[in-house]
Design an enzyme around this catalytic site. Structure first.
Site, PDB file in Angstrom:
ATOM      1  N   SER A   1      10.278  16.722 -53.766  1.00  0.00           N
ATOM      2  CA  SER A   1      11.449  16.514 -52.934  1.00  0.00           C
ATOM      3  C   SER A   1      12.044  17.847 -52.544  1.00  0.00           C
ATOM      4  O   SER A   1      12.296  18.689 -53.393  1.00  0.00           O
ATOM      5  CB  SER A   1      12.491  15.702 -53.679  1.00  0.00           C
ATOM      6  OG  SER A   1      12.220  14.357 -53.519  1.00  0.00           O
TER       7      SER A   1
ATOM      8  N   HIS B   1      19.311  14.089 -51.555  1.00  0.00           N
ATOM      9  CA  HIS B   1      19.291  13.453 -52.880  1.00  0.00           C
ATOM     10  C   HIS B   1      19.104  14.472 -54.000  1.00  0.00           C
ATOM     11  O   HIS B   1      19.358  14.163 -55.162  1.00  0.00           O
ATOM     12  CB  HIS B   1      18.313  12.278 -52.945  1.00  0.00           C
ATOM     13  CG  HIS B   1      16.861  12.610 -53.080  1.00  0.00           C
ATOM     14  ND1 HIS B   1      15.988  12.632 -52.021  1.00  0.00           N
ATOM     15  CD2 HIS B   1      16.111  12.916 -54.171  1.00  0.00           C
ATOM     16  CE1 HIS B   1      14.776  12.930 -52.443  1.00  0.00           C
ATOM     17  NE2 HIS B   1      14.818  13.115 -53.760  1.00  0.00           N
TER      18      HIS B   1
ATOM     19  N   ASP C   1      17.625  13.222 -44.974  1.00  0.00           N
ATOM     20  CA  ASP C   1      17.741  13.590 -46.386  1.00  0.00           C
ATOM     21  C   ASP C   1      17.713  15.116 -46.608  1.00  0.00           C
ATOM     22  O   ASP C   1      16.764  15.647 -47.167  1.00  0.00           O
ATOM     23  CB  ASP C   1      16.601  12.907 -47.160  1.00  0.00           C
ATOM     24  CG  ASP C   1      16.864  12.841 -48.657  1.00  0.00           C
ATOM     25  OD1 ASP C   1      17.762  13.553 -49.139  1.00  0.00           O
ATOM     26  OD2 ASP C   1      16.153  12.078 -49.346  1.00  0.00           O
TER      27      ASP C   1
HETATM   28  N1  ARG Z   1      12.134   7.800 -53.269  1.00  0.00           N
HETATM   29  C1  ARG Z   1      12.599   9.179 -53.204  1.00  0.00           C
HETATM   30  C2  ARG Z   1      12.290   9.858 -54.533  1.00  0.00           C
HETATM   31  O1  ARG Z   1      11.578   9.358 -55.311  1.00  0.00           O
HETATM   32  C3  ARG Z   1      14.042   9.243 -52.823  1.00  0.00           C
HETATM   33  C4  ARG Z   1      14.945   8.938 -53.931  1.00  0.00           C
HETATM   34  C5  ARG Z   1      16.401   8.917 -53.553  1.00  0.00           C
HETATM   35  N2  ARG Z   1      17.007   7.952 -54.427  1.00  0.00           N
HETATM   36  C6  ARG Z   1      17.151   6.669 -54.114  1.00  0.00           C
HETATM   37  N3  ARG Z   1      17.326   5.825 -55.064  1.00  0.00           N
HETATM   38  N4  ARG Z   1      17.163   6.280 -52.889  1.00  0.00           N
HETATM   39  O2  ARG Z   1      12.908  10.605 -55.155  1.00  0.00           O
HETATM   40  N1  GLU Z   2      11.717  11.433 -53.690  1.00  0.00           N
HETATM   41  C1  GLU Z   2      10.809  12.055 -54.599  1.00  0.00           C
HETATM   42  C2  GLU Z   2      11.419  13.234 -55.363  1.00  0.00           C
HETATM   43  O1  GLU Z   2      12.550  13.214 -55.704  1.00  0.00           O
HETATM   44  C3  GLU Z   2       9.587  12.432 -53.867  1.00  0.00           C
HETATM   45  C4  GLU Z   2       8.879  11.200 -53.626  1.00  0.00           C
HETATM   46  C5  GLU Z   2       7.589  11.132 -54.366  1.00  0.00           C
HETATM   47  O2  GLU Z   2       7.557  10.676 -55.515  1.00  0.00           O
HETATM   48  O3  GLU Z   2       6.628  11.565 -53.735  1.00  0.00           O
HETATM   49  O4  GLU Z   2      10.771  14.181 -55.715  1.00  0.00           O
END
Ligand code: ARG
Ligand code: GLU
Length: 655
Positions: free
Chosen positions: A590, A84, A222
């Protein structure tokens, strides 16, 4: 008797020393934590983690792009980050003939690696406490905040200028920590030729999609792979065919030994933003006003998008990335709201504030809590209106399109936008006081019987759309924003005192600075959790779970046929995919390397569990878990799906 009692206490402490894994620590000050880290399992020294005199782990970690982390996994500049995080770049290289998002991408040799104009990575050269230098010339009590801001800026500019004068891609920033009680200089070297090497198909890299996002059990592969290129002198250079793979001072060794419950882990990366030391009124606003309202508005938007995306494959492609963007924060806020309520964070903070108040009586901090509460009272209604504007007016594509902001018509589907306009503008009108609406809006609204009718004109006439957009923008960007900004400045100032006071109030406690996208170390251990009564989530997921979820009819769960075939051959049921640990992370982490006690790579961080997203405001050791991709799944996908096993030849495996 006494002896047994003491022994019991000691044993209890020894058995559960891992409870509080809260904290994101500054690498340069890691010597202050190293004893605790070693007690919990770390086998490295502080210098192994951070050193300016010798190669250390910090030299294998980069800020990837503007908001992710990456890590070096070979001596030839090879880098891992999340899928991502690479998504936008993979998308830019994709076309109907070469859909790398859908099919994945694997460079078969160096000449096939794809350049990404604009993408940079930053290595930290050094960080140092420059508080005295930054505040030089400032006389507390004799000067006001405006003077202080000027002095801080002038001194910081000078420090940054000195720090980068050797050129060669050096960049510097001075960051305020603890609300400006401390300042650190960060000096980076920025490389700007970063090429795409590999990415799994989205059916692996985004497996589970929005359905599984922020959730456990998780099975998302991912990751994506890039390579940093440099000039012949190993220094940053603009893209050129003559550039060569960058030789890092340090690259990570990879452990294939695997993880099990209780194993020590640490995460080295760039967490974006947290607010751990705020007043109870701030938490009350977020959990009782901001989160629920923003969630409700986004629920409407997502429902509208989904309705049309389900009807047409073309619309699904146009809106999937937008949908993901809206859904990501929407889902996080739900976890946060729920978590803050469940953990009673407001009440906990209030109880803390009552004790603080007792202590602060007769000190210079006696009014600080009242001042904060007063500022929130002044700010909240305004700030709510401003957030509402962002989540409604600014989220309508028609209004954005006519306001001169960059807009991509290729991904536009008007029926979605029309329905969104009616839903969001009705909410804006109904839920905000008229005092928060510009005169143009009030006057126009009176001319129409319904939002539906107004919508017809806004979509038929560019002039009507622009008039509405301009009126709302001018109103919110003008008086509202400037008032919010000045109240936020007062809040910052008051928090500077409150932060210092909290440190004096609890001199035994180790305080870590709130995240601000600077490099940090978080440490903890592999552990599952109980999301609800009678449920326990084990910390490791496997390929078996992917096959259990596999369903060709559900977009998020439709895996590549090759993966099904490989699984059918047998022997891969226990192939590890993801794991949970107690490391304190947030957005920006991330792509961060997840390391074991020996400092070897065991995974890549990519998410947190939904129930634990309150950790941006309060860390609950019972449910706050980061989610990592097991490095062995990355290796498996590279070999079995990408047929790019030659990439493994340049990696270094320790076991
Ligand atoms: N939850 C993760 C983060 O905050 C993964 C995000 C990837 N984007 C999504 N919409 N699935 O970034
Ligand atoms: N998916 C999140 C990012 O893009 C990390 C998830 C979180 O917030 O811990 O950094």
């Amino acid at each position: 008797m006494k002896k047994t009692f003491l022994l019991t206490v000691f044993l209890a402490v020894a058995l559960f020393p891992l409870k509080a894994d809260e904290g994101m620590w500054l690498p340069a000050l890691i010597s202050q934590r190293i004893t605790d880290m070693q007690a919990k399992g770390l086998k490295l020294s502080a210098e192994d983690i951070y050193s300016v005199n010798q190669a250390s782990l910090k030299d294998a970690v980069v800020l990837f792009g503007s908001g992710c982390t990456g890590e070096l996994v070979s001596d030839e500049g090879l880098l891992f980050t999340n899928h991502h995080c690479g998504y936008g770049y993979i998308q830019k290289h994709s076309s109907v003939e070469h859909d790398y998002l859908k099919d994945g991408f694997w460079a078969l040799n160096r000449s096939q690696e794809l350049p990404n104009p604009g993408l940079t990575v930053r290595f930290l050269e050094r960080m140092e406490d420059v508080t005295d230098l930054v505040l030089k010339g400032y006389k507390p009590g004799k000067m006001d905040e405006a003077d202080r801001i000027k002095i801080v800026k002038k001194n910081s500019d000078k420090l940054k200028e000195q720090a980068v004068k050797d050129g060669n891609g050096l960049k510097a920033s001075v960051e305020a920590l603890y609300y400006g009680n401390q300042y650190f200089l960060f000096v980076f070297r920025e490389y700007r030729d970063v090429r795409l090497v590999g990415a799994p198909p989205s059916s692996i890299g985004k497996f589970g999609g929005e359905t599984d996002n922020w959730m456990w059990p998780r099975h998302t592969g991912d990751f994506s792979i890039f390579r940093i290129y440099a000039g012949k002198d190993n220094m940053p250079a603009d893209y050129s065919e003559d550039n060569v793979p960058y030789t890092p001072k340090k690259s990570l060794k990879i452990s294939r030994a695997g993880v099990k419950e209780g194993d020590f882990t640490f995460v080295y990366g760039c967490p974006g933003s947290t607010q751990e030391y705020v007043h109870s009124e701030a938490v009350k606003y977020i959990s009782q006003v901001s989160d629920p309202e923003k969630i409700a508005l986004r629920t409407m938007r997502l429902q509208i998008m989904k309705k049309y995306m389900d009807q047409s494959q073309a619309v699904r492609i146009q809106y999937s990335s937008k949908y993901a963007g809206v859904a990501n924060a929407w889902k996080k806020w739900q976890g946060e709201e729920k978590g803050l309520k469940k953990m009673k964070t407001v009440a906990t903070k209030q109880a803390y504030e009552a004790r603080f108040r007792e202590w602060a009586r007769g000190t210079q901090y006696k009014d600080v809590l009242d001042n904060l509460a007063y500022l929130y009272e002044e700010r909240n209604a305004l700030y709510r209106a401003y957030e509402y504007y962002n989540e409604t007016v600014r989220s309508i594509e028609r209004l954005r399109m006519v306001s001169g902001r960059p807009f991509d018509m290729k991904d536009y589907y008007q029926p979605i936008d029309e329905e969104t306009f009616v839903a969001l503008m009705e909410a804006f009108d109904k839920n905000l006081d008229d005092a928060y609406k510009p005169a143009y809006f009030l006057q126009k609204r009176a001319e129409y019987d319904s939002m539906e009718a107004w919508k017809d004109d806004v979509f038929a006439s560019e002039e009507d759309a622009r008039a509405l957009s301009d009126a709302l923008d001018a109103f919110f960007a003008g008086p509202i924003v400037s008032k919010v900004r000045s109240l936020n400045e007062s809040l910052q100032l008051t928090y500077r005192d409150y932060m210092r006071a909290q440190m004096e109030f609890e001199p035994e406690k180790a305080f870590y600075p709130d995240a601000n996208l600077t490099l940090r170390v978080a440490y903890g251990h592999v552990e599952g959790y109980r999301p609800a009564d009678a449920i326990y989530y084990h910390p490791v997921s496997t390929l078996r779970g992917i096959i259990e979820k596999d369903n060709p009819d559900i977009f998020d769960y439709n895996i590549p046929q090759t993966l099904r075939d490989i699984y059918a051959q047998g022997g891969h049921e226990d192939q590890p995919v993801c794991f949970l640990a107690t490391n304190h992370t947030t957005g920006g982490n991330s792509g961060s390397p997840v390391l074991n006690a020996d400092g070897n790579l065991i995974g890549i961080n990519f998410d947190r569990v939904w129930e634990g997203t309150l950790s941006d405001l309060a860390f609950d050791p019972d449910v706050c878990r980061n989610i990592s991709l097991d490095v062995r799944y990355i290796l498996f996908i590279i070999k079995e799906i990408g047929h790019a096993g030659y990439l493994l030849d340049e990696m270094c495996f320790v076991d």
